[in-house]
Scaffold this motif. Structure first.
Motif, short mmCIF file in Angstrom:
data_model
loop_
_atom_site.label_atom_id
_atom_site.label_comp_id
_atom_site.label_asym_id
_atom_site.label_seq_id
_atom_site.Cartn_x
_atom_site.Cartn_y
_atom_site.Cartn_z
N SER A 17 -0.17 3.48 -4.18
CA SER A 17 -0.37 4.20 -5.43
C SER A 17 0.40 3.52 -6.56
O SER A 17 1.49 3.01 -6.36
N GLN A 18 -0.19 3.56 -7.78
CA GLN A 18 0.46 2.92 -8.92
C GLN A 18 0.95 3.95 -9.94
O GLN A 18 0.98 3.68 -11.13
N HIS A 19 1.35 5.11 -9.48
CA HIS A 19 1.78 6.14 -10.41
C HIS A 19 3.27 6.08 -10.71
O HIS A 19 3.81 6.96 -11.37
N ARG A 286 -10.15 5.61 -0.50
CA ARG A 286 -8.95 6.24 0.04
C ARG A 286 -9.00 6.38 1.55
O ARG A 286 -7.97 6.56 2.19
N SER A 296 -4.21 6.63 -3.05
CA SER A 296 -3.95 7.33 -4.31
C SER A 296 -4.90 8.51 -4.41
O SER A 296 -6.08 8.42 -4.04
N THR A 347 -6.22 2.46 -10.58
CA THR A 347 -5.79 1.21 -9.97
C THR A 347 -6.63 0.07 -10.49
O THR A 347 -7.87 0.11 -10.37
#
Length: 355
Positions: A17-19, A286, A296, A347
């Motif tokens: 995840s890129q949060h 996912r 994510s 993403t």
């Protein structure tokens, strides 16, 4: 159609995840292009805020106003990715050479300088302050160096083989020749040095041992170089395995494999996903069994699918909840070309070549 997991060279890839919070990117230097129109050279600085540059055969749609005649569907895209610039040949053509060698892609890191030809049109690009890696000397060069002794200069200059050396009158040149019209560059390829003309004319020729350097000419110890009205001697450590006889430049253009480069500004690490050969398909989502598993919450279990072609790919959105985007536009189906930015939810990836 065979799935990516059936290809032994490609494995299931998990993208985190890129949060996470994104730190501020340090101030970046300007990206500079030197280009020629006719016999005149021009300079264009792109500010640090610039993130994309296009070069096409049409000067009106190109960020650098150089018309490139007798070319079709030419597209070279420069993308700024964090602290680097990617120069990518975006079309199905093969017009680009980088530092004398055919390439589809090159990465500019800070303080890099590269000589790029698009068809027969020369460009010199630099990213930040480029040091002239040279020193004056009367000694022989080491194994990783070569030297130039211009007849009108008091001493020779030594350069590293690892970077191209440009000789001529312009400000981007590593060895400046005052009041000269011709220019050329020396590059290192396959354990040998070569010289190629950047600009020349019958009145201002570029030659190596009497041979025109319009195409790359090999350089040997004590080769005689002529650039316009300047003569110079070239010196390099002699390699007994290389003979002057029947020697010519034959750059093998290595097959450059397509890839997805995960764009994560919270990390300096690169996550490059090599893509399978043409004719293969793979799934993105996912679901833990996806070929590219993006862990994510904004990614659907089966989010998208890619079908790979030789130098492009066909992208399908699989009715995902948060959508699939190409260059900021939401799509259901789109042909991808190198240099495109692709987003699945939040993403993002750059569609490019494996470096």
């Amino acid at each position: 159609m065979q799935n990516i997991k059936d290809n032994p060279n490609v494995t299931n890839t998990k993208i985190p995840s890129q949060h996470s919070s994104v730190p501020a990117i340090p101030k970046q230097p300007a990206f500079t292009c030197f280009y020629s129109i006719g016999t005149n050279w021009y300079k264009k600085d792109f500010p640090a805020a610039k993130t994309k540059i296009n070069i096409t055969e049409d000067p009106h749609s190109s960020d650098i106003p150089v018309g490139i005649p007798n070319t079709q569907n030419l597209s070279v895209i420069f993308r700024k990715m964090g602290s680097e610039w990617y120069a990518i040949e975006a079309s199905n053509t093969s017009y680009m050479t980088v530092n004398g060698v055919p390439r589809h892609q090159v990465i500019f890191r800070q303080n890099d300088k590269h000589v790029i030809f698009i068809d027969r049109v020369p460009f010199v690009f630099s990213f930040g302050a480029v040091s002239e890696a040279k020193q004056k000397t009367d000694k022989r060069p080491d194994k990783d160096e070569f030297s130039l002794v211009v007849h009108k200069a008091p001493a020779g200059l030594i350069f590293k083989k690892e970077k191209p050396c440009i000789i001529g009158p312009n400000e981007f040149c590593d060895n400046r020749l005052q009041n000269e019209a011709a220019s050329a560059f020396i590059f290192y390829h396959n354990n040998s040095c070569f010289l190629k003309s950047i600009s020349s004319s019958p009145e201002n020729p570029v030659r190596v041992d009497g041979v025109s350097a319009d195409t790359p000419i090999p350089l040997f110890d004590e080769s005689k170089i002529l650039i316009g009205k300047y003569a110079a001697d070239f010196h390099v450590e002699h390699d007994p395995s290389i003979s002057k006889h029947d020697f010519k430049f034959s750059p093998e253009s290595k097959p450059e494999r397509l890839s997805l480069l995960c764009i994560d500004e919270s990390s300096n690490e690169k996550n490059v996903i090599p893509l399978p050969t043409a004719g293969k398909a793979f799934n993105i989502g996912r679901d833990s069994h996806s070929d590219i598993h993006i862990d994510s919450g904004d990614i659907s279990r089966k989010h998208a699918q890619l079908i790979i072609y030789e130098r492009s790919a066909l992208l399908f959105d699989c009715y995902s909840t948060n959508g699939t985007f190409v260059n900021g536009e939401k799509i259901t189906k789109r042909m991808l070309h190198p240099g495109d930015l692709v987003s699945f939810g939040e993403t993002a990836f750059l569609f490019c070549y494996v470096e």
